[in-house]
Design a protein around this motif. Structure first.
Motif, PDB file in Angstrom:
ATOM      1  N   ARG A 151       0.864  -1.181   0.000  1.00 37.41           N
ATOM      2  CA  ARG A 151       0.000   0.000   0.000  1.00 37.41           C
ATOM      3  C   ARG A 151       0.900   1.230   0.000  1.00 37.41           C
ATOM      4  NH1 ARG A 151      -5.396   1.057   1.303  1.00 37.41           N
ATOM      5  NH2 ARG A 151      -5.795  -1.015   2.114  1.00 37.41           N
ATOM      6  N   LEU A 152       0.631   2.136  -0.920  1.00 37.84           N
ATOM      7  CA  LEU A 152       1.394   3.375  -0.977  1.00 37.84           C
ATOM      8  C   LEU A 152       1.004   4.260   0.198  1.00 37.84           C
ATOM      9  CD1 LEU A 152       0.705   4.176  -4.750  1.00 37.84           C
ATOM     10  CD2 LEU A 152       2.485   2.696  -3.794  1.00 37.84           C
ATOM     11  N   LEU A 153       1.938   5.051   0.720  1.00 37.60           N
ATOM     12  CA  LEU A 153       1.577   5.983   1.796  1.00 37.60           C
ATOM     13  C   LEU A 153       0.504   6.957   1.332  1.00 37.60           C
ATOM     14  CD1 LEU A 153       4.891   6.847   3.636  1.00 37.60           C
ATOM     15  CD2 LEU A 153       3.139   5.181   4.220  1.00 37.60           C
ATOM     16  N   ALA A 154       0.576   7.356   0.070  1.00 39.43           N
ATOM     17  CA  ALA A 154      -0.441   8.259  -0.465  1.00 39.43           C
ATOM     18  C   ALA A 154      -1.828   7.604  -0.396  1.00 39.43           C
ATOM     19  CB  ALA A 154      -0.107   8.641  -1.906  1.00 39.43           C
ATOM     20  N   GLU A 155      -1.869   6.288  -0.595  1.00 35.40           N
ATOM     21  CA  GLU A 155      -3.148   5.577  -0.484  1.00 35.40           C
ATOM     22  C   GLU A 155      -3.642   5.542   0.948  1.00 35.40           C
ATOM     23  OE1 GLU A 155      -3.571   2.094  -3.595  1.00 35.40           O
ATOM     24  OE2 GLU A 155      -1.811   1.854  -2.326  1.00 35.40           O
ATOM     25  N   THR A 156      -2.691   5.296   1.869  1.00 34.74           N
ATOM     26  CA  THR A 156      -3.060   5.267   3.287  1.00 34.74           C
ATOM     27  C   THR A 156      -3.708   6.587   3.687  1.00 34.74           C
ATOM     28  OG1 THR A 156      -1.228   3.778   3.756  1.00 34.74           O
ATOM     29  CG2 THR A 156      -2.133   4.992   5.625  1.00 34.74           C
ATOM     30  N   ILE A 157      -3.050   7.681   3.311  1.00 32.81           N
ATOM     31  CA  ILE A 157      -3.585   9.014   3.644  1.00 32.81           C
ATOM     32  C   ILE A 157      -4.938   9.227   2.966  1.00 32.81           C
ATOM     33  CG2 ILE A 157      -3.194  11.506   3.339  1.00 32.81           C
ATOM     34  CD1 ILE A 157      -0.123  10.825   3.500  1.00 32.81           C
ATOM     35  N   GLY A 158      -4.982   8.928   1.665  1.00 29.83           N
ATOM     36  CA  GLY A 158      -6.208   9.155   0.906  1.00 29.83           C
ATOM     37  C   GLY A 158      -7.382   8.355   1.438  1.00 29.83           C
ATOM     38  N   MET A 159      -7.135   7.088   1.764  1.00 30.63           N
ATOM     39  CA  MET A 159      -8.230   6.236   2.197  1.00 30.63           C
ATOM     40  C   MET A 159      -8.696   6.586   3.607  1.00 30.63           C
ATOM     41  SD  MET A 159      -6.986   2.703   0.385  1.00 30.63           S
ATOM     42  CE  MET A 159      -8.405   1.691   0.793  1.00 30.63           C
ATOM     43  N   ARG A 160      -7.758   6.950   4.484  1.00 26.74           N
ATOM     44  CA  ARG A 160      -8.172   7.291   5.851  1.00 26.74           C
ATOM     45  C   ARG A 160      -8.952   8.603   5.885  1.00 26.74           C
ATOM     46  NH1 ARG A 160      -5.562   4.624  10.441  1.00 26.74           N
ATOM     47  NH2 ARG A 160      -4.374   2.878   9.591  1.00 26.74           N
ATOM     48  N   LEU A 161      -8.559   9.551   5.061  1.00 27.20           N
ATOM     49  CA  LEU A 161      -9.204  10.875   5.097  1.00 27.20           C
ATOM     50  C   LEU A 161     -10.279  11.023   4.032  1.00 27.20           C
ATOM     51  CD1 LEU A 161      -6.114  13.185   5.741  1.00 27.20           C
ATOM     52  CD2 LEU A 161      -7.862  12.413   7.363  1.00 27.20           C
ATOM     53  N   ASN A 162     -10.391  10.021   3.160  1.00 26.08           N
ATOM     54  CA  ASN A 162     -11.371  10.060   2.081  1.00 26.08           C
ATOM     55  C   ASN A 162     -11.157  11.281   1.168  1.00 26.08           C
ATOM     56  OD1 ASN A 162     -13.446   8.973   0.611  1.00 26.08           O
ATOM     57  ND2 ASN A 162     -15.050  10.038   1.748  1.00 26.08           N
ATOM     58  N   ILE A 163      -9.880  11.558   0.901  1.00 24.13           N
ATOM     59  CA  ILE A 163      -9.537  12.625  -0.049  1.00 24.13           C
ATOM     60  C   ILE A 163      -8.511  12.081  -1.034  1.00 24.13           C
ATOM     61  CG2 ILE A 163      -9.989  14.498   1.601  1.00 24.13           C
ATOM     62  CD1 ILE A 163      -6.968  14.689   2.073  1.00 24.13           C
ATOM     63  N   TYR A 164      -8.279  12.824  -2.100  1.00 24.33           N
ATOM     64  CA  TYR A 164      -7.239  12.395  -3.038  1.00 24.33           C
ATOM     65  C   TYR A 164      -5.875  12.787  -2.484  1.00 24.33           C
ATOM     66  CZ  TYR A 164      -4.113  11.879  -6.891  1.00 24.33           C
ATOM     67  OH  TYR A 164      -3.043  11.490  -7.645  1.00 24.33           O
ATOM     68  N   CYS A 165      -4.879  11.901  -2.635  1.00 24.27           N
ATOM     69  CA  CYS A 165      -3.518  12.205  -2.180  1.00 24.27           C
ATOM     70  C   CYS A 165      -2.504  11.852  -3.264  1.00 24.27           C
ATOM     71  CB  CYS A 165      -3.203  11.450  -0.888  1.00 24.27           C
ATOM     72  SG  CYS A 165      -1.594  11.890  -0.186  1.00 24.27           S
ATOM     73  N   GLY A 166      -1.694  12.815  -3.662  1.00 22.47           N
ATOM     74  CA  GLY A 166      -0.583  12.580  -4.581  1.00 22.47           C
ATOM     75  C   GLY A 166       0.709  12.380  -3.805  1.00 22.47           C
ATOM     76  N   ALA A 167       1.852  12.457  -4.498  1.00 25.06           N
ATOM     77  CA  ALA A 167       3.138  12.184  -3.840  1.00 25.06           C
ATOM     78  C   ALA A 167       4.236  13.073  -4.416  1.00 25.06           C
ATOM     79  CB  ALA A 167       3.509  10.712  -4.008  1.00 25.06           C
ATOM     80  N   LEU A 168       5.179  13.426  -3.548  1.00 22.56           N
ATOM     81  CA  LEU A 168       6.365  14.184  -3.962  1.00 22.56           C
ATOM     82  C   LEU A 168       7.594  13.405  -3.514  1.00 22.56           C
ATOM     83  CD1 LEU A 168       7.079  17.989  -3.499  1.00 22.56           C
ATOM     84  CD2 LEU A 168       8.727  16.286  -2.691  1.00 22.56           C
ATOM     85  N   SER A 169       8.511  13.162  -4.452  1.00 22.15           N
ATOM     86  CA  SER A 169       9.741  12.448  -4.103  1.00 22.15           C
ATOM     87  C   SER A 169      10.819  12.805  -5.118  1.00 22.15           C
ATOM     88  CB  SER A 169       9.483  10.928  -4.106  1.00 22.15           C
ATOM     89  OG  SER A 169      10.623  10.212  -3.709  1.00 22.15           O
ATOM     90  N   GLY A 170      12.068  12.786  -4.696  1.00 22.08           N
ATOM     91  CA  GLY A 170      13.157  13.093  -5.618  1.00 22.08           C
ATOM     92  C   GLY A 170      14.495  12.963  -4.925  1.00 22.08           C
ATOM     93  N   ALA A 171      15.536  13.361  -5.629  1.00 19.20           N
ATOM     94  CA  ALA A 171      16.887  13.375  -5.056  1.00 19.20           C
ATOM     95  C   ALA A 171      16.978  14.587  -4.153  1.00 19.20           C
ATOM     96  CB  ALA A 171      17.924  13.431  -6.177  1.00 19.20           C
ATOM     97  N   ASN A 172      16.437  14.456  -2.952  1.00 19.85           N
ATOM     98  CA  ASN A 172      16.162  15.609  -2.104  1.00 19.85           C
ATOM     99  C   ASN A 172      16.730  15.465  -0.705  1.00 19.85           C
ATOM    100  OD1 ASN A 172      14.662  16.874  -4.154  1.00 19.85           O
ATOM    101  ND2 ASN A 172      12.780  15.868  -3.535  1.00 19.85           N
ATOM    102  N   ILE A 173      18.008  15.762  -0.537  1.00 18.77           N
ATOM    103  CA  ILE A 173      18.586  15.859   0.799  1.00 18.77           C
ATOM    104  C   ILE A 173      18.115  17.204   1.359  1.00 18.77           C
ATOM    105  CG2 ILE A 173      20.741  15.982   2.101  1.00 18.77           C
ATOM    106  CD1 ILE A 173      21.990  14.350  -0.280  1.00 18.77           C
ATOM    107  N   ALA A 174      17.331  17.151   2.458  1.00 14.34           N
ATOM    108  CA  ALA A 174      16.608  18.336   2.933  1.00 14.34           C
ATOM    109  C   ALA A 174      17.535  19.508   3.218  1.00 14.34           C
ATOM    110  CB  ALA A 174      15.788  17.982   4.182  1.00 14.34           C
ATOM    111  N   SER A 175      18.648  19.236   3.883  1.00 11.43           N
ATOM    112  CA  SER A 175      19.498  20.357   4.309  1.00 11.43           C
ATOM    113  C   SER A 175      20.035  21.132   3.112  1.00 11.43           C
ATOM    114  CB  SER A 175      20.654  19.835   5.165  1.00 11.43           C
ATOM    115  OG  SER A 175      21.375  18.863   4.436  1.00 11.43           O
TER     116      SER A 175
END
Lengths: 412, 412
Positions: A151-175
């Motif tokens: 199960r994608l995390l976006a699905e977990t969020i979407g299904m629990r809140l009954n809203i649509y959820c997309g995703a953001l990911s990349g080569a992203n070291i936060a600092s």
């Protein structure tokens, strides 16, 4: 750009305030200030309250700093998250809020940036308390994998809140992003066509839904029937407008529709980083490291196609920041890579390295390798993913890093 | 595996004996010894004769070693190329030969591993002296690019000798392979269907031919009309048998049909390595480095599609060792990457770094960047390749490395 007829603006909340969450709050706040016809001027940031003391080397240290202060109050006073993102000034339109429900009140855009294990609980607190037509983006990497399914995390969020959820990911070291060093990211956003001004020609609305028993079978129609359309008073949440929420001169955003691919990339790259660490630890050099990265990217593609056939596109892995670029970054100096390399060089188990070097934190790569293996085993498909299986076998002591070339050799 | 009815075996010559050539001779010799029904037992290696002295730290140094010896004789005596591949024992079935014509006599497989600038002359010496149905593989990376057009090295060899020539390229640092450290490579081999037992379903025979005035227009039929078929007494040179010539437990080979893609990858990656060196020299970190690598790979794809539309496949760049993996290796520690990084860190021009650090050798990346720019300019297409153009502009002093994010930002 304002949409004709739009009267309301989108209110944005960042659900989370760690290193990555605070970084996202900073850049999103810069963007809402730059696009005042689309977004409300302030960005709420939900803070899990804690007492902090200002470190002695902080520019905000003073005579009163030795007594503990509330993190949220400190953020709103000095516009810096001294604990999780020190030395980075936040725009004054970031407002820390310790009440998760209040922070999301009237928000039409919820950006989730929480550690994996806190997402379910945060959602449960929000059920029934958010705008029914809100839309979400998950910036937390990873998927829930077990022998029962994925199960994608976006699905977990979407299904629990009954809203649509997309995703953001990349080569992203936060600092690095917080310091406004150049990077890229991938945002997957593909809501069902009920947002009438926001048709989604690519992919079906149900394509990011997965039956937990057999994840290759999606559940057509189920979600789109439940979702509420975004009222026409709001600017459309088109790819163009979603891009305006995240894109900065130092943070280049590419929009795609493949939520599953973006989510899988962020999870599976950690297994590849372990493999790269193993061969680098053997002193095998850059050819070998590049080889396992390449083989790993192709196993990502194969995994996506096998279990999310309806939605996954090869190019998400081979061409987007969330795929090839994130693999590159993770295999150059990421935590999983470094610990795996150290384990081989010192002749210790990776579990020992994890305990000694990570200060109580856990490696995501090892748990993902075990979860993915458990799932592949349940599908009878271990042999179809020789690199993922090799990493598992090495972690289990059933294979040696030196065996990797033989284990991943293709026979044709 | 012998082909039914085959009576002759393939004789193999390595044309070249530098670091990479001697490495290829070693692994090919190991393979002919392992596949005695396909190949003659010895491998000829053409050596450009020179006088060498055995270094004092060599295991072959002795009382007589201070007087110069002929390189070819030394190779055949001690089974080591003490000058270009020291400390690596060659199989005894590698035979050094200083007569280029004699070394290629009766050979049906010619493997070219010469520095770019020596290829034309070597071919001219061989015209009319080789088996008319011989087949060649170019292991030299690069293409000839000018404002008039692009010619692959494999084309140069094929057209001068009137034989078919494929290409081998990958994430292949020679010294690592000579030490039998694990790596991968890509071999492109797609001869016209006149080798009747070797049909080539993918790609057309003329697809690797390019009109020098307008390289996007191929010349249908020209080459296949001139080529001589491989006599049926020889084992077919199928992908399966070509793989047996190169594949080793430590050197994994993947066969493709896209000669143009394999050749372009080896040339264009050097421009990307300069860009990666620039941003790394600025201290921008791993996100930025991964981003320019990703953007660069996509410009490779675009370049291939624009100028070799008939034959190039996206996956050659995004999925093969000659594409993504070679970019990774080149951007981790390759010469172009290192010099570009050093130039930024020291605030010197890359030409100065080249002179000081490379001992008279030249950076391929800078010349390729200039040649590619000259060609793109002639096509009015500089703006379609913003990263390649940015690297050229930085080399010319017309842009700064800090401008890269803005220069490569996509507007949609």
């Amino acid at each position: 750009m304002a949409t004709l007829g739009a009267q309301h603006k989108h209110k944005v909340t960042i659900v989370g305030s760690g290193n990555w969450g605070t970084t996202m709050a900073k850049l999103v706040a810069e963007n809402v200030a730059a696009h005042t016809s689309l977004f409300e001027p302030t960005v709420q940031m939900w803070v899990y309250e804690e007492d902090v003391t200002v470190p002695k080397d902080s520019r905000h240290y003073n005579a009163d700093s030795d007594k503990p202060q509330k993190l949220s109050q400190l953020i709103n006073k000095v516009h810096e998250n001294v604990k999780y993102l020190p030395n980075i000034t936040l725009p004054s339109n970031v407002v820390a809020n310790t009440d998760i429900v209040d922070s999301c009140k009237n928000s039409t855009i919820l950006i989730f940036v929480l550690p994996h294990q806190f997402i379910a609980k945060a959602c449960d607190q929000l059920v029934g308390k958010i705008m029914p037509y809100a839309r979400a983006i998950s910036c937390t990497k990873g998927v829930d994998v077990s022998d029962k399914g994925i199960r994608l995390l976006a699905e977990t969020i979407g299904m629990r809140l009954n809203i649509y959820c997309g995703a953001l990911s990349g080569a992203n070291i936060a600092s690095e992003i917080a310091q406004e060093k150049y990077s890229e990211t991938t945002v997957a956003y593909d809501p069902p066509p009920i947002d009438s001004r926001n048709p989604t020609p690519k992919g079906s609305p149900a394509s990011s839904q997965v039956d937990l028993i057999n994840p290759s079978k999606s559940v057509p129609g189920e979600r789109s029937a439940r979702l509420q359309a975004l009222p026409s008073e709001y600017p459309a949440l088109s790819h163009e407008n979603i891009k305006k929420l995240f894109h900065r001169p130092y943070f280049h955003v590419h929009l795609v529709s493949d939520v599953a691919g973006v989510s899988l990339g962020g999870a599976l790259k950690n297994i590849i980083a372990l493999a790269a660490g193993f061969v680098d630890g053997l002193g095998w050099g850059d050819n070998a490291k590049a080889a396992v990265m390449r083989v790993g990217i192709l196993e990502m593609v194969k995994f996506g196609k096998a279990f999310f056939a309806d939605s996954v596109r090869t190019s998400t892995f081979t061409e987007e920041s969330c795929g090839v670029a994130d693999v590159v970054t993770s295999c150059m100096g990421g935590r999983n890579f470094r610990c795996a390399k150290m384990a081989i060089q010192r002749g210790e188990s990776i579990q020992d390295i994890e305990q000694k070097e990570l200060n109580g934190q856990k490696l995501q790569g090892t748990s993902t390798a075990y979860e993915v293996n458990s799932f592949l085993k349940s599908q009878g498909m271990e042999e179809d993913f020789p690199l993922f299986t090799a990493v598992y076998s090495i972690l289990e002591g059933k294979a040696k890093p030196e065996d990797i070339p033989q284990l991943i050799e293709t026979k044709n």
